[in-house]
Design a protein around this motif. Sequence first.
Motif, PDB file in Angstrom:
ATOM      1  N   ILE A 124       0.799  -1.231   0.000  1.00 26.58           N
ATOM      2  CA  ILE A 124       0.000   0.000   0.000  1.00 26.58           C
ATOM      3  C   ILE A 124       0.829   1.277   0.000  1.00 26.58           C
ATOM      4  O   ILE A 124       0.260   2.374   0.093  1.00 26.58           O
ATOM      5  CB  ILE A 124      -0.980   0.009   1.199  1.00 26.58           C
ATOM      6  CG1 ILE A 124      -0.234  -0.122   2.525  1.00 26.58           C
ATOM      7  CG2 ILE A 124      -2.027  -1.085   1.042  1.00 26.58           C
ATOM      8  CD1 ILE A 124      -1.140   0.032   3.750  1.00 26.58           C
ATOM      9  N   GLY A 125       2.153   1.182  -0.106  1.00 26.98           N
ATOM     10  CA  GLY A 125       2.940   2.414  -0.149  1.00 26.98           C
ATOM     11  C   GLY A 125       4.416   2.147   0.034  1.00 26.98           C
ATOM     12  O   GLY A 125       4.866   1.000   0.076  1.00 26.98           O
ATOM     13  N   GLY A 126       5.191   3.247   0.119  1.00 23.54           N
ATOM     14  CA  GLY A 126       6.631   3.135   0.307  1.00 23.54           C
ATOM     15  C   GLY A 126       7.357   4.359  -0.200  1.00 23.54           C
ATOM     16  O   GLY A 126       6.772   5.445  -0.329  1.00 23.54           O
ATOM     17  N   ASP A 127       8.631   4.183  -0.519  1.00 26.25           N
ATOM     18  CA  ASP A 127       9.449   5.301  -0.972  1.00 26.25           C
ATOM     19  C   ASP A 127      10.614   4.753  -1.785  1.00 26.25           C
ATOM     20  O   ASP A 127      11.038   3.603  -1.600  1.00 26.25           O
ATOM     21  CB  ASP A 127       9.975   6.081   0.238  1.00 26.25           C
ATOM     22  CG  ASP A 127      10.516   7.454  -0.137  1.00 26.25           C
ATOM     23  OD1 ASP A 127      10.222   7.927  -1.257  1.00 26.25           O
ATOM     24  OD2 ASP A 127      11.238   8.048   0.679  1.00 26.25           O
ATOM     25  N   THR A 128      11.133   5.574  -2.698  1.00 25.28           N
ATOM     26  CA  THR A 128      12.316   5.231  -3.487  1.00 25.28           C
ATOM     27  C   THR A 128      13.258   6.425  -3.475  1.00 25.28           C
ATOM     28  O   THR A 128      12.848   7.542  -3.804  1.00 25.28           O
ATOM     29  CB  THR A 128      11.936   4.905  -4.946  1.00 25.28           C
ATOM     30  OG1 THR A 128      10.984   3.837  -4.967  1.00 25.28           O
ATOM     31  CG2 THR A 128      13.166   4.477  -5.736  1.00 25.28           C
ATOM     32  N   VAL A 129      14.508   6.186  -3.049  1.00 27.18           N
ATOM     33  CA  VAL A 129      15.489   7.267  -2.985  1.00 27.18           C
ATOM     34  C   VAL A 129      16.808   6.806  -3.577  1.00 27.18           C
ATOM     35  O   VAL A 129      17.059   5.608  -3.739  1.00 27.18           O
ATOM     36  CB  VAL A 129      15.725   7.738  -1.526  1.00 27.18           C
ATOM     37  CG1 VAL A 129      14.436   8.275  -0.917  1.00 27.18           C
ATOM     38  CG2 VAL A 129      16.283   6.608  -0.670  1.00 27.18           C
ATOM     39  N   SER A 130      17.666   7.759  -3.897  1.00 26.08           N
ATOM     40  CA  SER A 130      18.987   7.472  -4.450  1.00 26.08           C
ATOM     41  C   SER A 130      20.008   7.368  -3.335  1.00 26.08           C
ATOM     42  O   SER A 130      19.912   8.051  -2.304  1.00 26.08           O
ATOM     43  CB  SER A 130      19.385   8.582  -5.425  1.00 26.08           C
ATOM     44  OG  SER A 130      20.681   8.360  -5.936  1.00 26.08           O
ATOM     45  N   ILE A 131      21.005   6.495  -3.532  1.00 29.29           N
ATOM     46  CA  ILE A 131      22.038   6.290  -2.530  1.00 29.29           C
ATOM     47  C   ILE A 131      23.365   6.008  -3.234  1.00 29.29           C
ATOM     48  O   ILE A 131      23.396   5.405  -4.307  1.00 29.29           O
ATOM     49  CB  ILE A 131      21.657   5.109  -1.590  1.00 29.29           C
ATOM     50  CG1 ILE A 131      22.600   5.008  -0.407  1.00 29.29           C
ATOM     51  CG2 ILE A 131      21.595   3.798  -2.353  1.00 29.29           C
ATOM     52  CD1 ILE A 131      22.173   3.974   0.627  1.00 29.29           C
ATOM     53  N   ASP A 132      24.472   6.475  -2.645  1.00 25.31           N
ATOM     54  CA  ASP A 132      25.799   6.221  -3.210  1.00 25.31           C
ATOM     55  C   ASP A 132      26.415   4.988  -2.561  1.00 25.31           C
ATOM     56  O   ASP A 132      27.459   5.063  -1.916  1.00 25.31           O
ATOM     57  CB  ASP A 132      26.716   7.427  -2.993  1.00 25.31           C
ATOM     58  CG  ASP A 132      26.277   8.635  -3.791  1.00 25.31           C
ATOM     59  OD1 ASP A 132      25.726   8.432  -4.887  1.00 25.31           O
ATOM     60  OD2 ASP A 132      26.475   9.768  -3.314  1.00 25.31           O
ATOM     61  N   GLY A 133      25.795   3.879  -2.728  1.00 24.88           N
ATOM     62  CA  GLY A 133      26.301   2.668  -2.097  1.00 24.88           C
ATOM     63  C   GLY A 133      25.434   1.493  -2.453  1.00 24.88           C
ATOM     64  O   GLY A 133      24.645   1.538  -3.407  1.00 24.88           O
ATOM     65  N   PRO A 134      25.548   0.419  -1.675  1.00 18.87           N
ATOM     66  CA  PRO A 134      24.731  -0.778  -1.944  1.00 18.87           C
ATOM     67  C   PRO A 134      23.250  -0.503  -1.707  1.00 18.87           C
ATOM     68  O   PRO A 134      22.876   0.410  -0.966  1.00 18.87           O
ATOM     69  CB  PRO A 134      25.280  -1.806  -0.950  1.00 18.87           C
ATOM     70  CG  PRO A 134      25.845  -0.989   0.172  1.00 18.87           C
ATOM     71  CD  PRO A 134      26.409   0.238  -0.477  1.00 18.87           C
ATOM     72  N   MET A 135      22.413  -1.304  -2.353  1.00 15.99           N
ATOM     73  CA  MET A 135      20.972  -1.158  -2.179  1.00 15.99           C
ATOM     74  C   MET A 135      20.538  -1.488  -0.753  1.00 15.99           C
ATOM     75  O   MET A 135      21.117  -2.363  -0.102  1.00 15.99           O
ATOM     76  CB  MET A 135      20.225  -2.091  -3.134  1.00 15.99           C
ATOM     77  CG  MET A 135      20.142  -1.609  -4.542  1.00 15.99           C
ATOM     78  SD  MET A 135      18.938  -2.585  -5.479  1.00 15.99           S
ATOM     79  CE  MET A 135      19.769  -4.175  -5.511  1.00 15.99           C
ATOM     80  N   VAL A 136      19.503  -0.790  -0.305  1.00 17.80           N
ATOM     81  CA  VAL A 136      18.904  -1.022   1.004  1.00 17.80           C
ATOM     82  C   VAL A 136      17.392  -1.132   0.804  1.00 17.80           C
ATOM     83  O   VAL A 136      16.764  -0.221   0.262  1.00 17.80           O
ATOM     84  CB  VAL A 136      19.220   0.107   1.998  1.00 17.80           C
ATOM     85  CG1 VAL A 136      18.570  -0.179   3.350  1.00 17.80           C
ATOM     86  CG2 VAL A 136      20.727   0.296   2.150  1.00 17.80           C
ATOM     87  N   TRP A 137      16.832  -2.247   1.229  1.00 11.97           N
ATOM     88  CA  TRP A 137      15.395  -2.488   1.109  1.00 11.97           C
ATOM     89  C   TRP A 137      14.789  -2.612   2.502  1.00 11.97           C
ATOM     90  O   TRP A 137      15.286  -3.379   3.334  1.00 11.97           O
ATOM     91  CB  TRP A 137      15.118  -3.769   0.323  1.00 11.97           C
ATOM     92  CG  TRP A 137      15.497  -3.683  -1.121  1.00 11.97           C
ATOM     93  CD1 TRP A 137      16.745  -3.744  -1.652  1.00 11.97           C
ATOM     94  CD2 TRP A 137      14.605  -3.508  -2.217  1.00 11.97           C
ATOM     95  NE1 TRP A 137      16.695  -3.621  -3.014  1.00 11.97           N
ATOM     96  CE2 TRP A 137      15.397  -3.481  -3.400  1.00 11.97           C
ATOM     97  CE3 TRP A 137      13.211  -3.390  -2.333  1.00 11.97           C
ATOM     98  CZ2 TRP A 137      14.833  -3.319  -4.660  1.00 11.97           C
ATOM     99  CZ3 TRP A 137      12.659  -3.250  -3.597  1.00 11.97           C
ATOM    100  CH2 TRP A 137      13.471  -3.205  -4.743  1.00 11.97           C
ATOM    101  N   THR A 138      13.726  -1.884   2.761  1.00 10.96           N
ATOM    102  CA  THR A 138      13.049  -1.932   4.061  1.00 10.96           C
ATOM    103  C   THR A 138      11.559  -2.136   3.868  1.00 10.96           C
ATOM    104  O   THR A 138      10.924  -1.417   3.097  1.00 10.96           O
ATOM    105  CB  THR A 138      13.284  -0.633   4.850  1.00 10.96           C
ATOM    106  OG1 THR A 138      14.676  -0.466   5.096  1.00 10.96           O
ATOM    107  CG2 THR A 138      12.560  -0.678   6.192  1.00 10.96           C
ATOM    108  N   ILE A 139      11.038  -3.133   4.557  1.00 15.53           N
ATOM    109  CA  ILE A 139       9.590  -3.381   4.544  1.00 15.53           C
ATOM    110  C   ILE A 139       9.046  -3.233   5.963  1.00 15.53           C
ATOM    111  O   ILE A 139       9.621  -3.735   6.923  1.00 15.53           O
ATOM    112  CB  ILE A 139       9.258  -4.791   4.019  1.00 15.53           C
ATOM    113  CG1 ILE A 139       9.366  -4.826   2.493  1.00 15.53           C
ATOM    114  CG2 ILE A 139       7.846  -5.212   4.426  1.00 15.53           C
ATOM    115  CD1 ILE A 139       8.944  -6.140   1.869  1.00 15.53           C
ATOM    116  N   THR A 140       7.955  -2.511   6.068  1.00 11.23           N
ATOM    117  CA  THR A 140       7.173  -2.492   7.304  1.00 11.23           C
ATOM    118  C   THR A 140       5.889  -3.257   7.029  1.00 11.23           C
ATOM    119  O   THR A 140       5.187  -2.976   6.052  1.00 11.23           O
ATOM    120  CB  THR A 140       6.848  -1.062   7.747  1.00 11.23           C
ATOM    121  OG1 THR A 140       8.069  -0.383   8.044  1.00 11.23           O
ATOM    122  CG2 THR A 140       5.964  -1.064   8.992  1.00 11.23           C
ATOM    123  N   ILE A 141       5.627  -4.234   7.866  1.00 13.86           N
ATOM    124  CA  ILE A 141       4.445  -5.082   7.686  1.00 13.86           C
ATOM    125  C   ILE A 141       3.458  -4.842   8.822  1.00 13.86           C
ATOM    126  O   ILE A 141       3.849  -4.619   9.975  1.00 13.86           O
ATOM    127  CB  ILE A 141       4.836  -6.577   7.610  1.00 13.86           C
ATOM    128  CG1 ILE A 141       3.640  -7.420   7.185  1.00 13.86           C
ATOM    129  CG2 ILE A 141       5.445  -7.075   8.925  1.00 13.86           C
ATOM    130  CD1 ILE A 141       4.008  -8.841   6.776  1.00 13.86           C
TER     131      ILE A 141
END
Length: 325
Positions: A124-141
């Motif tokens: 139902i939602g989330g965010d996408t941002v740029s980062i100078d490094g490895p990917m980071v994925w976060t889920i809130t359930i």
Amino acid sequence: MELKNLGEFNFIHSIESDTIYDPNTVVQGIGDDCAVYKVTEGYEQLVSTDTMVEGVHFSFQYMMPYDVGYRLMTANLSDIAAMGGIPRQVVLSVAAPGHIDTRILEEIYRGVKEQCQHYHVNLIGGDTVSIDGPMVWTITIIGEIPQGKAVLRSGAQPGDVVGVTNYIGYAATGLGSLSYNLDGYPMTRIGHQRPEPQIELGITLRELGVHSMNDISDGLSSELNEIAKSSRVSIIIDETLIPLHEETYKLAEALQTNPIDYALLGGEDFQLVFTAPKELSKALENLGSITLIGEVIEGEPVVQSVTKAKEIRLLEAKGYNHFHE
């Protein structure tokens, strides 16, 4: 196409379809400042957050992008399973370098969505941002559970039996075979790349009346210690009763390691460990995917095990620890 060329909002628009799998619980999904979801009368809300960092929690050397999303969802669903709850909604945020190919991100989202679809969970939602490094994925359930029925770590009582679901050490075996590039471990490799949360079993155990429960994300030793400390009890298990897959014995022999360590220290099985009144033993065993491995006793909050050699040893809270030096 690279993410920086597609742009944040165009990428979000590209993945926002096929995200609602239980429309009865959602008023407004992706597309507004906040999502709006319905709360079931007579139920309490559960909420948990998990983060996976590229190079720490996953590597494309050992899994495909689809597997990353699949496993990320499993980790979150497993937290709900550990409470005996029902998963309902998730929000997902990703920080990714601008040069990444959007096809990789789309495949990760596909893994997330297919798990959501299987367990009728809405994205139902989330965010996408740029980062100078490895990917980071976060889920809130967000999940729910009948009022007053959440199964906590703190509920273990002296006289309880200790049980686990399915095989333990499964995922660590799969990762070990991948790390050493060994063939002949098809089942446990799947266990590492695409583990399954124990949602249905968690609900069944809660309905049966288990006293405490934890999911096995950091190794059985660590999870048992969490129950012992939270409940202020002592736990003793029989190492010979811990259910290990035949591939675990095979890998241990190949690497000259102790097979039980894959269960005690490996983690990321996302199985359940629980304690229950002794009178439930027969009903638990009749479930077919439960193994009783020990008991809860009075005493200091420690965990001990009886080895194959009939020696008693102290099991410390060892497993994966992000801040361990």
